[in-house]
Design an enzyme around this catalytic site. Structure first.
Site, PDB file in Angstrom:
ATOM      1  NE  ARG A 297      37.219  54.128  76.874  1.00 25.35           N
ATOM      2  CZ  ARG A 297      37.696  54.750  77.939  1.00 25.35           C
ATOM      3  NH1 ARG A 297      38.060  56.028  77.863  1.00 25.35           N
ATOM      4  NH2 ARG A 297      37.833  54.122  79.092  1.00 25.35           N
TER       5      ARG A 297
ATOM      6  CE  LYS B 263      33.798  53.258  77.883  1.00 25.50           C
ATOM      7  NZ  LYS B 263      33.653  51.868  78.361  1.00 25.50           N
TER       8      LYS B 263
ATOM      9  CG  HIS C  46      38.590  49.182  71.710  1.00 24.81           C
ATOM     10  ND1 HIS C  46      38.202  50.473  71.982  1.00 24.81           N
ATOM     11  CD2 HIS C  46      38.660  48.566  72.913  1.00 24.81           C
ATOM     12  CE1 HIS C  46      38.036  50.629  73.283  1.00 24.81           C
ATOM     13  NE2 HIS C  46      38.307  49.482  73.867  1.00 24.81           N
TER      14      HIS C  46
ATOM     15  NE  ARG D 221      40.791  51.945  75.506  1.00 28.12           N
ATOM     16  CZ  ARG D 221      41.022  52.921  76.393  1.00 28.12           C
ATOM     17  NH1 ARG D 221      41.776  53.949  76.059  1.00 28.12           N
ATOM     18  NH2 ARG D 221      40.513  52.858  77.614  1.00 28.12           N
TER      19      ARG D 221
ATOM     20  CG  HIS E 265      40.893  51.263  82.015  1.00 26.12           C
ATOM     21  ND1 HIS E 265      41.784  50.291  81.641  1.00 26.12           N
ATOM     22  CD2 HIS E 265      40.086  51.468  80.949  1.00 26.12           C
ATOM     23  CE1 HIS E 265      41.527  49.911  80.402  1.00 26.12           C
ATOM     24  NE2 HIS E 265      40.504  50.608  79.962  1.00 26.12           N
TER      25      HIS E 265
ATOM     26  CE1 TYR F 188      40.067  48.360  76.804  1.00 27.58           C
ATOM     27  CE2 TYR F 188      39.029  47.282  78.667  1.00 27.58           C
ATOM     28  CZ  TYR F 188      38.956  48.148  77.597  1.00 27.58           C
ATOM     29  OH  TYR F 188      37.778  48.798  77.325  1.00 27.58           O
TER      30      TYR F 188
END
Length: 298
Positions: A148, A172, A244, A247, A270, A279
């Protein structure tokens, strides 16, 4: 209970209990502020504990006049999460969003780049300028590690474990993972570190930050977007791309070349395998090839 008190507790819950990043928390809270602003503009004084279904429904109706379906769905989801928290803490008995349906939205497949397009973007970088070596290392790292943009800008020298072939990535909710890094990408990072970064007057608080601007500070997310957009224009790439996109391309290319979905999930960081599936463009020909290669009755 006042709204500000409820929001303070909610933010604490999102950070401590849910482990969300500050960006995610800000997005959740923004949804609540939209409702608060609506109440103030219409002189409605009511506690979050007692606000009824019909007021929220009217608010969402007004909001729908200026929001597309995806934004409406995001707003409803944010409000539902907030009131679910109030129910969980026994402040309310029911969630006023329980009987409000989100608008139907199609699943948005992410744009990807072909390996040829990625090569063209990297080849368009002007290596005669000091920032050229940095930008090449940035694009190589984005693509080869599937990071990211925030993970890239926060990458530190102390996160590089090249002898072991890994980098440590903080994702995250400050969750950390180790991602494999190719020898070629290590080479480009080392060129930048040893030939460019050493000549920058680095600000004390960024001594350990890998990618820096010319003033010796951490690069912003916006700067990474700008670098990529300018390169896209330079090669006349008729696609809307962002950091992104690299990614997405990383994950898609791995899948198309036979990588295990679970391994891709771990590298992307994830929590749910479902997120990994969304994705990626899982085309039918790839699934057919997997079946033909691995099914015992082939």
């Amino acid at each position: 209970m006042k709204w500000q008190h409820a929001l303070k507790d909610y933010k604490h819950y999102l950070k401590i209990e849910r482990g969300l990043s500050q960006n995610s928390i800000n997005n959740y809270v923004l949804d609540i502020y939209k409702l608060i602003n609506y109440l103030e503009e219409n002189s409605i004084t009511i506690s979050p504990i007692y606000i009824p279904h019909n007021i929220i429904q009217t608010f969402l109706y007004e909001a729908s006049k200026t929001l597309n379906a995806r934004s409406q769905s995001r707003l409803i989801s944010g409000l539902r999460s907030f009131f679910s928290y109030l129910v969980f803490e026994d402040y309310r008995g029911t969630n006023p969003l329980d009987h409000i349906e989100s608008p139907k939205i199609g699943r948005k497949l992410p744009d990807t780049l072909s390996t040829k397009e990625i090569d063209q973007l990297i080849a368009a970088i002007d290596l005669s300028k000091p920032q050229g070596e940095r930008n090449r290392a940035i694009l190589e790292t984005l693509y080869s590690c599937g990071l990211r943009v925030s993970e890239l800008t926060n990458l530190k020298l102390s996160d590089l474990f090249f002898d072991e072939g890994f980098i440590k990535v903080t994702g995250k909710g400050d969750k950390q993972r180790f991602v494999p890094i190719e020898k070629s990408t290590q080479k480009f990072i080392n060129i930048y570190r040893n030939e460019v970064r050493t000549h920058i007057n680095i600000q004390p608080e960024y001594k350990d930050t890998l990618f820096l601007n010319r003033r010796g500070k951490q690069l912003t997310r916006a700067m990474i977007f700008t670098i990529i957009k300018q390169l896209a224009v330079k090669i006349n790439l008729n696609k809307s791309i962002s950091p992104h996109t690299f990614r997405h391309s990383f994950a898609t290319h791995l899948l198309e070349n036979g990588a295990d979905l679970r391994a891709i999930q771990l590298m992307l960081g994830h929590e749910s395998i479902t997120t990994t599936e969304v994705y990626m463009h899982i085309d039918r020909s790839h699934l057919k090839n997997v079946l033909m290669e691995f099914h015992p009755r082939k």
